[in-house]
Scaffold this active site. Sequence first.
Site, mmCIF file in Angstrom:
data_model
loop_
_atom_site.group_PDB
_atom_site.id
_atom_site.type_symbol
_atom_site.label_atom_id
_atom_site.label_comp_id
_atom_site.label_asym_id
_atom_site.label_seq_id
_atom_site.Cartn_x
_atom_site.Cartn_y
_atom_site.Cartn_z
ATOM 1 N N HIS A 13 44.763 -16.867 49.617
ATOM 2 C CA HIS A 13 44.933 -16.799 48.170
ATOM 3 C C HIS A 13 43.865 -17.697 47.537
ATOM 4 C CE1 HIS A 13 46.889 -17.591 44.264
ATOM 5 N NE2 HIS A 13 47.657 -16.550 44.475
ATOM 6 N N ASP A 21 49.343 -23.306 53.566
ATOM 7 C CA ASP A 21 49.853 -22.700 52.346
ATOM 8 C C ASP A 21 51.099 -21.908 52.738
ATOM 9 O OD1 ASP A 21 50.483 -21.128 50.176
ATOM 10 O OD2 ASP A 21 48.494 -20.245 49.947
ATOM 11 N N GLN A 69 54.454 -18.275 50.683
ATOM 12 C CA GLN A 69 55.111 -17.012 51.019
ATOM 13 C C GLN A 69 56.063 -17.128 52.202
ATOM 14 O OE1 GLN A 69 54.951 -14.596 49.000
ATOM 15 N NE2 GLN A 69 53.233 -15.337 47.761
ATOM 16 N N LYS A 87 59.112 -18.940 43.849
ATOM 17 C CA LYS A 87 59.084 -17.849 44.822
ATOM 18 C C LYS A 87 60.321 -17.871 45.725
ATOM 19 C CE LYS A 87 54.024 -17.694 44.933
ATOM 20 N NZ LYS A 87 53.829 -16.409 44.251
ATOM 21 N N CYS A 145 44.991 -12.218 43.532
ATOM 22 C CA CYS A 145 44.352 -13.535 43.710
ATOM 23 C C CYS A 145 43.814 -13.688 45.132
ATOM 24 C CB CYS A 145 45.313 -14.671 43.374
ATOM 25 S SG CYS A 145 45.771 -14.738 41.632
#
Length: 426
Positions: free
Chosen positions: A140, A217, A220, A243, A383
């Site tokens: 991302h 990261d 998700q 999220k 993104c």
Amino acid sequence: MVTSNNTTPANTTNATLPARTLAEIRQDFPILARQVHGKPFVYLDSTASSQKPASVLASMDEYYRMSNANVHRGVYLVSEEATAGMEKARVKIARFINARQSKQIIFTRNTTESINLVAHTWGSANISTGDLIILTEMEHHSNLVPWQLLAQRSGARLEFVPVTDDGLLQLDVYADLLQQQPKLVAFTHMSNVLGTINPIHDMIAQAHAVGAITLVDAAQSVPHLPVDVQALDVDFLCFSAHKMLGPTGIGVLYGKKALLEAMPPFMGGGDMIRTVKLRESTWNDLPWKFEAGTPAIAEAIGFGAAIDYLSALVMENVRQHEREITSYALQALKAVPDLTIYGPDADQRGGVISFTLGDIHPHDLASILDQEVGVAIRAGHHCAQPLMERYNLAATARASFYIYTSTQEVDILVQGLQKAQQIFHF
């Protein structure tokens, strides 16, 4: 990359999460009862932002109604209640990812700010001319641009792990890059475009073997599958509340205690200081050294309520539900001619499916689905423009799932795609 055929999926029943049916779970989300354009609202954009259960909304409303005061400063009862609510949320989050101490949980605005914090503090103190930072092609922008800026400031260089046609990292190239002795390796746990779940346990161990610091990261992954920072031995891990059933405007940076203690502050101001004189200051303890100014108090309390909700479901069950929904969707989408799906098979991906449908622009497709069948999907580059370039695409459509997604909603998506083909005279 998988291209559809004309097979029709077998009729399957919805997965259930133990002790609660899917229907019961859906009743906890007020927005799912509304209609759009005269049709039931079908929300398939949870990768961008999840919906919020009533318990999260109620927790924030209760704070504003009954405990609205600033934290860490007041000695009166209501302020102490607000402080306790925020710090309890921090403890819940630490337990959720199995951090050793709650002081390792730094509240930020979002995943993006968490990554930028590391780039500006640890990065500025430890990265210099010629140092190598390894990233991947599937990142991302939030895990690309901060390192690009750091490289421009410091003279460091960036190298990238390529992605295969099937949406997997080329781990042999990763192993070769590690031989160049990187200072930092940063990568996503789960791709927001391809759904690919990367083997981060092994990738972290390999990076540590050559002396590199690791940042993951996890925007998700933390909402969708069990994540244990101690078992992973990760140095930094970043994710966002919005999220994972929580509010917008708050995220988390987890870091190893020794690293966080050695890093300089990110921003200066109130609450991050121990003493202030006219010409010099000293810094507060962790985690408050990195939390300048009035924090997002209501959002932290809402985040804590979201953690409670997911913990009650048990994350292994959340993962299993999404695996079943994703498998069903991958099969169901094969009923749509000329549809191309990007990314790996169901056993290597989370609840994300990016696709194109013939020559229909993804934005047109998203608009038709909204207007004709009430389905909300995402369309664009997500993104992740370098990843789009890797597949020679300007954009894709993306459907994404969560604990409240049903197989019936997948069927409506398929019907909407078939209707789009009729509109465009396929």
